[in-house]
Design an enzyme around this catalytic site. Structure first.
Site, PDB file in Angstrom:
ATOM      1  N   LYS A 134       0.688  -1.009  -0.224  1.00  0.00           N
ATOM      2  CA  LYS A 134      -0.105   0.007  -0.494  1.00  0.00           C
ATOM      3  C   LYS A 134       0.954   1.117  -0.043  1.00  0.00           C
ATOM      4  O   LYS A 134       1.731   1.240   0.344  1.00  0.00           O
ATOM      5  CB  LYS A 134      -1.080   0.458   1.576  1.00  0.00           C
ATOM      6  CG  LYS A 134      -0.189   0.140   2.942  1.00  0.00           C
ATOM      7  CD  LYS A 134       0.259   1.340   3.264  1.00  0.00           C
ATOM      8  CE  LYS A 134       0.788   0.865   4.585  1.00  0.00           C
ATOM      9  NZ  LYS A 134       1.773   1.688   5.270  1.00  0.00           N
ATOM     10  N   TYR A 218      -4.060   4.620   6.874  1.00  0.00           N
ATOM     11  CA  TYR A 218      -4.662   4.332   8.285  1.00  0.00           C
ATOM     12  C   TYR A 218      -5.888   4.859   9.068  1.00  0.00           C
ATOM     13  O   TYR A 218      -6.326   4.612   9.449  1.00  0.00           O
ATOM     14  CB  TYR A 218      -3.684   3.315   9.154  1.00  0.00           C
ATOM     15  CG  TYR A 218      -2.636   2.510   8.297  1.00  0.00           C
ATOM     16  CD1 TYR A 218      -3.171   1.566   9.009  1.00  0.00           C
ATOM     17  CD2 TYR A 218      -1.654   3.210   8.210  1.00  0.00           C
ATOM     18  CE1 TYR A 218      -1.827   0.725   8.062  1.00  0.00           C
ATOM     19  CE2 TYR A 218      -0.177   2.166   7.653  1.00  0.00           C
ATOM     20  CZ  TYR A 218      -0.710   0.949   7.801  1.00  0.00           C
ATOM     21  OH  TYR A 218      -0.006  -0.113   7.289  1.00  0.00           O
TER      22      TYR A 218
END
Length: 295
Positions: A134, A218
């Protein structure tokens, strides 16, 4: 939220899922697979060599089969350490020849963000499954191109983001969904770490942005899956000059803000779910020569 799962457990689970996709469904249901997935690691930086590769040797469904790097010294050093034959060590120039190596089932792209799309697409074209770190890419257009390449090749494409699969996080999502804490009005998420100079993360062409393109996902995704708002209605990205190193804002669901301070490696996300309370929560953080101001 975290349940303390190790990288080995995450990697093993990813390998099992991808291996299941390569085998007949009835065979997978009857008994575990007898073979291990062969990984080719693309990019021999700190994360690959200190986190991923040491754990692969302990995986039940995966093994390290090949290495790809632009640094011959790294290929020699890690190839020797992990017993990778010279025929299974590749440079970026001859990367496409992995198509001829049957020992490689899956390519794990562990490169700077701006290189994710190119090397994922080339792996798909070479007939390999892809696990990409990611963030997926630096633009939606690149993401779409990665998906299209995998579909055309009939191969799997998976992104190395695990948080929304972890048991504690899933439990938290269900608690909010079922009204255990009532109706959420505001979600605030912060995530950051101290970053040393000269890392590729501070190089905008390589990283694709500041901390929002790194750990920012996140906080952003936590706000999204905890709120149930899966789509952003509007996004704005600011690139100020002067004392403010980097910032980003985005609106999610009803109203919301996301601030990314690249120099400090710090991200702040605020998701406002009740529009009438917006005046109470209009805040942003600025980084001015090491000092933090809240407005």
């Amino acid at each position: 939220m975290s349940n303390g799962r190790s990288r080995r457990e995450i990697l093993t689970g990813s390998s099992a899922a991808l291996l299941a996709a390569t085998l007949p469904a009835c065979g997978w249901a009857q008994e575990p697979p007898k073979r291990k997935l062969g990984y080719a690691i693309v990019g021999l930086g700190s994360y690959a060599t200190n986190q991923i590769m040491p754990r692969l040797k302990d995986c039940e469904f995966a093994k390290l089969s090949a290495l790809i790097s632009g640094t011959p010294e790294k290929l020699e050093r890690y190839g020797t350490e992990y017993g990778i034959p010279k025929t299974h060590r590749y440079s970026y120039a001859n990367y496409d020849s992995i198509r001829d190596n049957p020992d490689i089932d899956l390519v794990y792209v562990v490169l700077p963000n701006s290189l994710h799309a190119e090397y994922s697409i080339r792996a798909s074209k070479a007939g390999k499954h892809v696990l990409c770190e990611k963030p997926m890419a630096v633009s939606s257009a690149e993401c779409e191109a990665m998906i299209a390449a995998a579909k055309k090749a009939g191969k799997k494409l998976m992104i190395g983001y695990r948080s929304h699969f972890e048991p504690y996080n899933r439990h938290g999502i269900e608690l909010i969904k079922n009204g255990f804490i009532g109706r959420p009005r505001l979600i605030t998420s912060e995530h950051g770490f101290t970053i040393s100079p000269n890392q590729w993360r501070l190089d905008r062409p390589l990283s694709g942005g500041g901390s929002m393109m790194d750990i920012g996902i996140y906080s952003l995704n936590a706000a999204r899956y905890l709120s149930g708002r899966s789509r952003s209605r509007s996004v704005r990205w600011n690139r100020p000059t002067g004392p403010i190193r980097a910032s980003a804002t985005s609106r999610i669901g009803s109203t919301g803000r996301c601030a990314s301070l690249g120099r400090a490696g710090r991200v702040r996300v605020e998701l406002q779910l009740e529009p009438q309370c917006l005046a109470c929560h209009r805040r942003r953080w600025l980084d001015r020569d090491g000092a933090r101001d809240t407005l």
